[in-house]
Motif scaffolding. Structure first.
Motif, PDB file in Angstrom:
ATOM      1  N   VAL A 355      31.303  23.645  18.642  1.00 53.22           N
ATOM      2  CA  VAL A 355      30.649  23.071  17.447  1.00 53.22           C
ATOM      3  C   VAL A 355      29.409  22.309  17.669  1.00 53.22           C
ATOM      4  O   VAL A 355      28.710  21.905  16.690  1.00 53.22           O
ATOM      5  CB  VAL A 355      31.742  22.019  16.887  1.00 53.22           C
ATOM      6  CG1 VAL A 355      31.357  21.443  15.550  1.00 53.22           C
ATOM      7  CG2 VAL A 355      33.081  22.701  16.897  1.00 53.22           C
ATOM      8  N   ASN A 356      28.814  22.097  18.827  1.00 53.02           N
ATOM      9  CA  ASN A 356      27.959  21.258  19.296  1.00 53.02           C
ATOM     10  C   ASN A 356      26.639  22.385  19.767  1.00 53.02           C
ATOM     11  O   ASN A 356      25.731  21.901  19.933  1.00 53.02           O
ATOM     12  CB  ASN A 356      28.144  20.051  20.134  1.00 53.02           C
ATOM     13  CG  ASN A 356      26.966  19.086  20.402  1.00 53.02           C
ATOM     14  OD1 ASN A 356      26.479  18.644  19.247  1.00 53.02           O
ATOM     15  ND2 ASN A 356      26.214  18.901  21.522  1.00 53.02           N
ATOM     16  N   ALA A 357      26.897  23.474  19.568  1.00 49.87           N
ATOM     17  CA  ALA A 357      25.940  24.589  20.159  1.00 49.87           C
ATOM     18  C   ALA A 357      25.210  25.262  18.757  1.00 49.87           C
ATOM     19  O   ALA A 357      25.483  24.993  17.547  1.00 49.87           O
ATOM     20  CB  ALA A 357      26.964  25.614  20.744  1.00 49.87           C
ATOM     21  N   TYR A 370      24.042  14.574  22.568  1.00 53.30           N
ATOM     22  CA  TYR A 370      24.700  14.451  21.106  1.00 53.30           C
ATOM     23  C   TYR A 370      23.864  13.545  20.452  1.00 53.30           C
ATOM     24  O   TYR A 370      24.095  12.459  20.229  1.00 53.30           O
ATOM     25  CB  TYR A 370      26.179  13.946  21.390  1.00 53.30           C
ATOM     26  CG  TYR A 370      26.919  14.558  22.351  1.00 53.30           C
ATOM     27  CD1 TYR A 370      27.707  15.599  21.896  1.00 53.30           C
ATOM     28  CD2 TYR A 370      26.922  14.403  23.827  1.00 53.30           C
ATOM     29  CE1 TYR A 370      28.518  16.275  22.902  1.00 53.30           C
ATOM     30  CE2 TYR A 370      27.517  15.324  24.792  1.00 53.30           C
ATOM     31  CZ  TYR A 370      28.161  16.268  24.110  1.00 53.30           C
ATOM     32  OH  TYR A 370      29.090  16.942  24.868  1.00 53.30           O
ATOM     33  N   ASP A 371      23.104  14.216  19.758  1.00 51.03           N
ATOM     34  CA  ASP A 371      21.776  13.817  18.676  1.00 51.03           C
ATOM     35  C   ASP A 371      22.528  14.113  17.116  1.00 51.03           C
ATOM     36  O   ASP A 371      22.638  15.253  16.785  1.00 51.03           O
ATOM     37  CB  ASP A 371      20.615  14.335  18.824  1.00 51.03           C
ATOM     38  CG  ASP A 371      19.854  14.045  20.099  1.00 51.03           C
ATOM     39  OD1 ASP A 371      20.578  13.001  20.845  1.00 51.03           O
ATOM     40  OD2 ASP A 371      19.063  14.866  20.531  1.00 51.03           O
ATOM     41  N   ILE A 372      22.929  13.221  16.533  1.00 54.77           N
ATOM     42  CA  ILE A 372      23.904  13.069  15.482  1.00 54.77           C
ATOM     43  C   ILE A 372      22.868  12.867  14.144  1.00 54.77           C
ATOM     44  O   ILE A 372      22.336  11.868  13.915  1.00 54.77           O
ATOM     45  CB  ILE A 372      24.991  12.127  15.325  1.00 54.77           C
ATOM     46  CG1 ILE A 372      25.968  12.296  16.608  1.00 54.77           C
ATOM     47  CG2 ILE A 372      25.891  12.303  14.040  1.00 54.77           C
ATOM     48  CD1 ILE A 372      26.577  13.624  16.780  1.00 54.77           C
ATOM     49  N   GLY A 373      22.735  13.969  13.209  1.00 55.02           N
ATOM     50  CA  GLY A 373      22.132  13.676  11.993  1.00 55.02           C
ATOM     51  C   GLY A 373      22.910  13.171  10.980  1.00 55.02           C
ATOM     52  O   GLY A 373      24.146  12.984  10.934  1.00 55.02           O
ATOM     53  N   GLY A 421      15.751  18.039  15.673  1.00 59.16           N
ATOM     54  CA  GLY A 421      16.733  18.267  17.031  1.00 59.16           C
ATOM     55  C   GLY A 421      18.187  17.636  16.866  1.00 59.16           C
ATOM     56  O   GLY A 421      18.691  17.542  17.994  1.00 59.16           O
ATOM     57  N   GLY A 422      18.657  17.565  15.748  1.00 59.05           N
ATOM     58  CA  GLY A 422      19.816  17.243  15.635  1.00 59.05           C
ATOM     59  C   GLY A 422      20.830  18.261  16.174  1.00 59.05           C
ATOM     60  O   GLY A 422      20.593  19.382  16.114  1.00 59.05           O
ATOM     61  N   THR A 423      21.950  17.968  16.729  1.00 63.09           N
ATOM     62  CA  THR A 423      23.164  18.884  17.069  1.00 63.09           C
ATOM     63  C   THR A 423      24.345  18.977  16.064  1.00 63.09           C
ATOM     64  O   THR A 423      24.885  20.173  16.175  1.00 63.09           O
ATOM     65  CB  THR A 423      23.402  18.692  18.448  1.00 63.09           C
ATOM     66  OG1 THR A 423      24.148  17.280  18.480  1.00 63.09           O
ATOM     67  CG2 THR A 423      22.417  18.403  19.432  1.00 63.09           C
ATOM     68  N   PHE A 424      24.481  18.093  15.390  1.00 65.30           N
ATOM     69  CA  PHE A 424      25.673  17.934  14.474  1.00 65.30           C
ATOM     70  C   PHE A 424      25.305  16.940  13.396  1.00 65.30           C
ATOM     71  O   PHE A 424      24.698  16.054  13.460  1.00 65.30           O
ATOM     72  CB  PHE A 424      26.847  17.561  15.071  1.00 65.30           C
ATOM     73  CG  PHE A 424      28.150  17.604  14.308  1.00 65.30           C
ATOM     74  CD1 PHE A 424      28.889  18.791  14.278  1.00 65.30           C
ATOM     75  CD2 PHE A 424      28.528  16.389  13.585  1.00 65.30           C
ATOM     76  CE1 PHE A 424      30.146  18.829  13.505  1.00 65.30           C
ATOM     77  CE2 PHE A 424      29.795  16.374  12.851  1.00 65.30           C
ATOM     78  CZ  PHE A 424      30.402  17.720  12.732  1.00 65.30           C
ATOM     79  N   LEU A 441      25.696  23.886   6.052  1.00 64.73           N
ATOM     80  CA  LEU A 441      25.208  23.638   7.271  1.00 64.73           C
ATOM     81  C   LEU A 441      23.843  23.192   7.241  1.00 64.73           C
ATOM     82  O   LEU A 441      22.923  23.697   6.604  1.00 64.73           O
ATOM     83  CB  LEU A 441      25.451  24.675   8.200  1.00 64.73           C
ATOM     84  CG  LEU A 441      26.868  25.196   8.708  1.00 64.73           C
ATOM     85  CD1 LEU A 441      26.886  26.295   9.433  1.00 64.73           C
ATOM     86  CD2 LEU A 441      27.500  24.156   9.580  1.00 64.73           C
ATOM     87  N   ASN A 442      23.544  22.191   8.293  1.00 66.71           N
ATOM     88  CA  ASN A 442      22.028  22.052   8.624  1.00 66.71           C
ATOM     89  C   ASN A 442      21.734  22.975   9.405  1.00 66.71           C
ATOM     90  O   ASN A 442      21.679  22.476  10.574  1.00 66.71           O
ATOM     91  CB  ASN A 442      21.947  20.391   8.749  1.00 66.71           C
ATOM     92  CG  ASN A 442      20.616  20.119   9.048  1.00 66.71           C
ATOM     93  OD1 ASN A 442      19.665  20.786   8.460  1.00 66.71           O
ATOM     94  ND2 ASN A 442      20.367  19.096   9.515  1.00 66.71           N
ATOM     95  N   ALA A 443      21.056  24.067   9.244  1.00 69.67           N
ATOM     96  CA  ALA A 443      20.592  25.135  10.276  1.00 69.67           C
ATOM     97  C   ALA A 443      19.639  24.511  11.167  1.00 69.67           C
ATOM     98  O   ALA A 443      18.830  23.847  10.779  1.00 69.67           O
ATOM     99  CB  ALA A 443      20.090  26.365   9.516  1.00 69.67           C
ATOM    100  N   PRO A 444      19.614  24.940  12.466  1.00 73.24           N
ATOM    101  CA  PRO A 444      20.545  25.987  13.032  1.00 73.24           C
ATOM    102  C   PRO A 444      21.824  25.405  13.630  1.00 73.24           C
ATOM    103  O   PRO A 444      22.340  25.712  14.444  1.00 73.24           O
ATOM    104  CB  PRO A 444      19.653  26.511  14.138  1.00 73.24           C
ATOM    105  CG  PRO A 444      18.998  25.302  14.589  1.00 73.24           C
ATOM    106  CD  PRO A 444      18.615  24.441  13.298  1.00 73.24           C
TER     107      PRO A 444
END
Length: 508
Positions: A355-357, A370-373, A421-424, A441-444
């Motif tokens: 889920v973080n990929a 773990y950079d959270i948007g 650069g967010g991951t989730f 989803l906030n691609a990618p």
């Protein structure tokens, strides 16, 4: 001579297209000045001058396709517009030449024009749209005075006067501009002094308003709109921004604090619809266009699916109520729900790394950070600033970080680095009363969690019907990389950590 070469474009990128040259052959250039932009299928790259001199030749025109290492053009080193007359001077009298140089430089300093150029707006930002100029051509401006705001698809960039003098505008409001492009010029202070008598003699009646304008604080376009639309006095607004500037938040606070604002609506009823157009066509802002494009691209690219669950917020609310006053006194920030959700999400991401990929071609990139948007709604549209290394932060650190990002978003002060650069991503529609939704989803990225309104509902608990504060959770995920089992497990894990917050604190 120095060649301008096509840089490396990335491991999987083999060619690029010439975007637009910012200079013409024969123009003087400075070292590291942006000359041309290359567009690839992934990003836009800026190519800068390798040396000071003159752009002697352009070998690849706009629209041509080039490969890494190809020669785009040539810079004649050491030759510049200022140096050309000196080079052409007779060699017979070498001694007087240096003495003549200061005399030649003097007119350039007093009567020459200083260019106002579009600043670099980020590696992937190819163009922007001109906002409304705060001054008109012919106006006198002070050094570092804010002149115009350029809106990109991510942030708004403010452009200030590089020198004091008289302004000439070359790019009108609404025009598309590129980094390095000249949008205006300023006749240096000597020329400003020379030009001053004409407008002064022509407009003595405006002296009072000119004095008021000179005394008024400089406002960004966003603040100017709020001030104008609400008839605010800028000098009466308490400024909290850097260098004593008024932020948009300051202006909005002044509206709420104004005691005279209430009678106005009663005294001025709305005009009948007959006096108003039935329709109004307004051009979408560049930010809104980008939001629309990226959301549609996300739907078209990813195999999006949403799974739902619900969480009993009783224990989190009780813990928050018990410690919120002590927490705020100790840390200087309020204890909200976002810190609990962020902690739970980070722990669930540790356990379900898919889920973080993200997918890149035929590869999967697993993120070990773990950079959270955090989605923030602003008057210009939705932006998603990123809370860096959320796994390293305490509850207080998370609350402070989110509060700072939210304020910067509403004031229009976010930087490009804060948006990338967010991951989730977390989006909280509950603040607007949403009961349930399916976030896009906030691609990618491969996952986004939707929070919703907390509603008191009857629930069966240990054979009894009890009224509990319940929230629906929605996890949208990319089914190409995240299987249904992983998605459901992730959401159940978040639910468990929120319903028993001690588990997150104890890392259980």
């Amino acid at each position: 001579m120095a060649d301008i070469l096509t840089p490396a474009l990335g491991e999987s990128v083999t060619e690029a297209t010439i975007g637009k040259w910012t200079k013409k052959a024969g123009d003087p250039v400075k070292k590291d000045e942006v000359l041309v932009e290359l567009e690839t299928d992934k990003v836009s790259l800026e190519v800068v001058s390798p040396a000071d001199g003159v752009l002697a030749e352009i070998k690849a025109a706009d629209g041509e396709t080039v490969t890494p290492g190809a020669v785009l053009g040539v810079v004649s080193e050491g030759a510049s517009a200022a140096a050309a007359p000196v080079a052409a001077a007779p060699k017979a009298e070498a001694a007087p030449a240096p003495a003549a140089a200061p005399a030649a430089a003097a007119p350039a300093a007093s009567g020459g024009a200083v260019a106002i150029s579009v600043p670099t707006m980020g590696e992937s930002v190819a163009e922007g749209s001109m906002g409304t100029w705060l001054k008109k051509s012919g106006d006198t401006v002070a050094k570092d005075e804010l002149l115009v705001e350029i809106e990109t698809d991510k942030v708004a960039v403010e452009v200030s006067a590089p020198a004091a003098g008289v302004l000439t505008i070359l790019a009108d409001a609404g025009a598309s501009v590129t980094p390095g492009q000249q949008i205006g010029s300023i006749a240096a202070s000597g020329a400003a002094a020379a030009a001053a008598p004409a407008p002064a003699a022509a407009a003595p009646a405006n002296a009072g308003s000119a004095q008021v304008a000179a005394d008024a604080p400089h406002l960004s376009p966003a603040v100017q709109r709020v001030v104008t639309e609400n008839n605010l006095d800028p000098k009466a607004i308490a400024a909290t921004g850097p260098k004593g500037n008024i932020t948009k938040g300051d202006a909005l606070a002044a509206i709420n604090a104004a005691p005279a604002a209430a009678p106005a609506p009663a005294a001025a009823p709305a005009a009948p619809r007959a006096d108003q157009p039935r329709e109004e066509r307004v051009k979408m802002t560049r930010l809104r266009q980008t939001i629309a494009r990226r959301l549609k691209e996300s739907q078209n690219t990813a195999a999006q699916l949403t799974t739902f669950n619900e969480v009993d917020m009783t224990n989190v609310m009780a813990l928050r109520a018990q410690y919120k006053e002590v927490f705020e006194k100790r840390h200087g920030v309020k204890l909200g729900f976002m810190s609990f959700f962020t902690k739970a999400i980070v722990q669930a991401l540790h356990e379900i790394p898919a889920v973080n990929a993200e997918i890149d071609g035929t590869d999967i990139i697993y993120k070990n950070h773990y950079d959270i948007g955090v989605a923030v709604g602003t008057d210009k549209g939705l932006v998603v600033p990123v809370l860096r290394d959320a796994d390293q932060l305490t509850l207080a650190g998370i609350e402070k970080g989110i509060a700072a990002l939210g304020k910067a978003a509403r004031d229009g002060d976010l930087t490009l680095d804060q948006l990338q650069g967010g991951t989730f991503t977390i989006t909280n529609g509950g603040t607007y009363g949403s009961l349930m939704s399916t976030p896009i989803l906030n691609a990618p990225q491969s996952g986004i969690l939707g929070m919703h309104n907390i509603v008191q509902r009857p629930m069966a608990v240990n054979g009894e019907v009890l009224i509990r504060p319940m929230m629906y959770l929605a996890l949208s995920y990319d089914h190409r990389i995240v299987d249904g089992k992983e998605a459901v497990t992730f959401l159940v894990r978040v639910k468990e950590l929120l319903e028993d917050p001690a588990r997150a604190l104890l890392d259980l």
